[in-house]
Design an enzyme around this catalytic site. Structure first.
Site, short mmCIF file in Angstrom:
data_model
loop_
_atom_site.label_atom_id
_atom_site.label_comp_id
_atom_site.label_asym_id
_atom_site.label_seq_id
_atom_site.Cartn_x
_atom_site.Cartn_y
_atom_site.Cartn_z
CB SER A 146 57.01 67.75 58.66
OG SER A 146 57.18 69.15 58.45
CB SER A 159 50.29 73.69 58.40
OG SER A 159 50.16 72.37 58.86
CD GLU A 166 57.41 71.29 70.55
OE1 GLU A 166 56.74 72.34 70.37
OE2 GLU A 166 57.39 70.33 69.76
NE ARG A 181 55.78 67.25 55.01
CZ ARG A 181 56.17 68.51 54.97
NH1 ARG A 181 55.37 69.47 55.36
NH2 ARG A 181 57.38 68.82 54.53
CB THR A 182 53.05 59.88 55.61
OG1 THR A 182 52.11 59.44 54.62
CG2 THR A 182 52.95 58.97 56.82
CG HIS A 183 52.80 64.86 59.56
ND1 HIS A 183 51.71 65.05 58.75
CD2 HIS A 183 53.47 66.03 59.59
CE1 HIS A 183 51.72 66.30 58.31
NE2 HIS A 183 52.78 66.92 58.80
CG HIS A 222 48.36 68.56 55.92
ND1 HIS A 222 49.67 68.69 55.50
CD2 HIS A 222 48.35 68.94 57.21
CE1 HIS A 222 50.40 69.12 56.52
NE2 HIS A 222 49.64 69.28 57.57
CG ASN A 227 52.52 77.63 66.84
OD1 ASN A 227 52.45 76.97 65.82
ND2 ASN A 227 53.27 77.28 67.86
#
Ligand code: 8IG
Length: 265
Positions: A201, A28, A182, A81-83, A60, A224
């Site tokens: 990632s 990102s 979180e 990308r596969t997360h 993405h 952020n």
């Protein structure tokens, strides 16, 4: 490794080359770098290459590109990308890195957008990854494959990045499974255990890259402040906006770092 070899062959064949020198996964906020790296040799949609899927995450790009640098070297730019949070297996997460290794890349550059735990790092700050804490409870490796993780994030490549920008800070990246962000209590715990950056990632991919014998470089864009570090609630739109705002500067920075890395390899 079969599917990675198939994917690498498809990319190399489309580009008309034998191997790439370096590969870079764009996270990102980092999408703007590819255009500054050099001349586009070929661009493939992710769904045209074995084992890759186009991403439904905004921000993405969903393509694989081969770029020729001014020095005549080839960079594989992975914008798909596969997360881990997508719930496919860890092999899907490691597929980009394994494709890069199968295509001959000796250097793996991993980029991401993440939350920052250091209040001095405003959104838009790029931070070198010095080490990671893998909190996914998973590994891309299976069996008795005991790979050393000391200096996983190459000190040599971090030095090279600081030649491009001496002011680059560094930090420890914690990979969590996500996809939720979180709680403030979790961020306070992460700070206690030594994390500076938090995301979804990179750590699993870095492990796979090390196991494949590549030199690893990681760089995060703080998009952020992590939960509870500022009063603002987190939103993916904030992440996209911070990425867009930082894009021109970090695109040039990443292109500069890759150019230096590829020349030194
Ligand atoms: I961009 O604050 C981005 N990705 N886990 N936490 C986690 N992942 C992220 C964050 C964040 N920001």
């Amino acid at each position: 490794m079969m599917r990675a070899e198939e994917a690498a062959a498809a990319v190399l064949d489309a580009a008309g080359i034998d191997r790439v020198d370096l590969a870079c996964t764009l996270g990102s906020g980092w999408g703007g770098a590819a255009g500054e790296l050099g001349e586009l040799v070929v661009e493939l949609r992710a769904d045209q290459v074995a084992g890759f899927a186009s991403s439904d995450v905004p921000g993405h790009s969903g393509t694989l590109r081969v770029i020729r640098t001014a020095g005549g070297q080839h960079v594989l730019v992975i914008g798909a990308r596969t997360h881990f949070y997508e719930g496919r297996d860890v092999d899907a997460v490691a597929h980009g890195v394994r494709t890069a290794a199968a295509a001959g890349a000796r250097t793996m550059v991993l980029t991401n957008g993440c939350g920052g735990l250091n209040p001095d790092w405003a959104p838009g700050t790029p931070v070198l990854i010095r080490d990671h804490i893998n909190l996914t409870s998973a590994s891309p490796l299976r069996g008795a494959h005991f790979v050393d993780m000391t200096d996983l994030y190459s000190p040599r490549l971090r030095d090279i990045a600081r030649e491009a920008d001496p002011a680059l800070p560094d930090g420890v990246y914690a990979q969590l499974p996500g996809p939720h962000y979180e709680t403030p209590a979790e961020i306070s715990y992460l700070r206690t255990i030594g994390a500076d950056l938090v995301g979804m990632s990179t750590a699993l991919e870095a492990i796979a890259a090390r196991a494949a014998g590549m030199e690893v470089f990681g760089i995060s864009l703080v998009t952020n402040l992590a939960a509870g570090i500022s009063d603002e609630p987190l939103s993916h739109q904030e992440v996209i906006d911070a990425g867009k705002a930082a894009a021109p500067r970090i695109g040039g920075l990443l292109a500069d770092i890759i150019d230096r890395a590829v020349r030194s390899s």
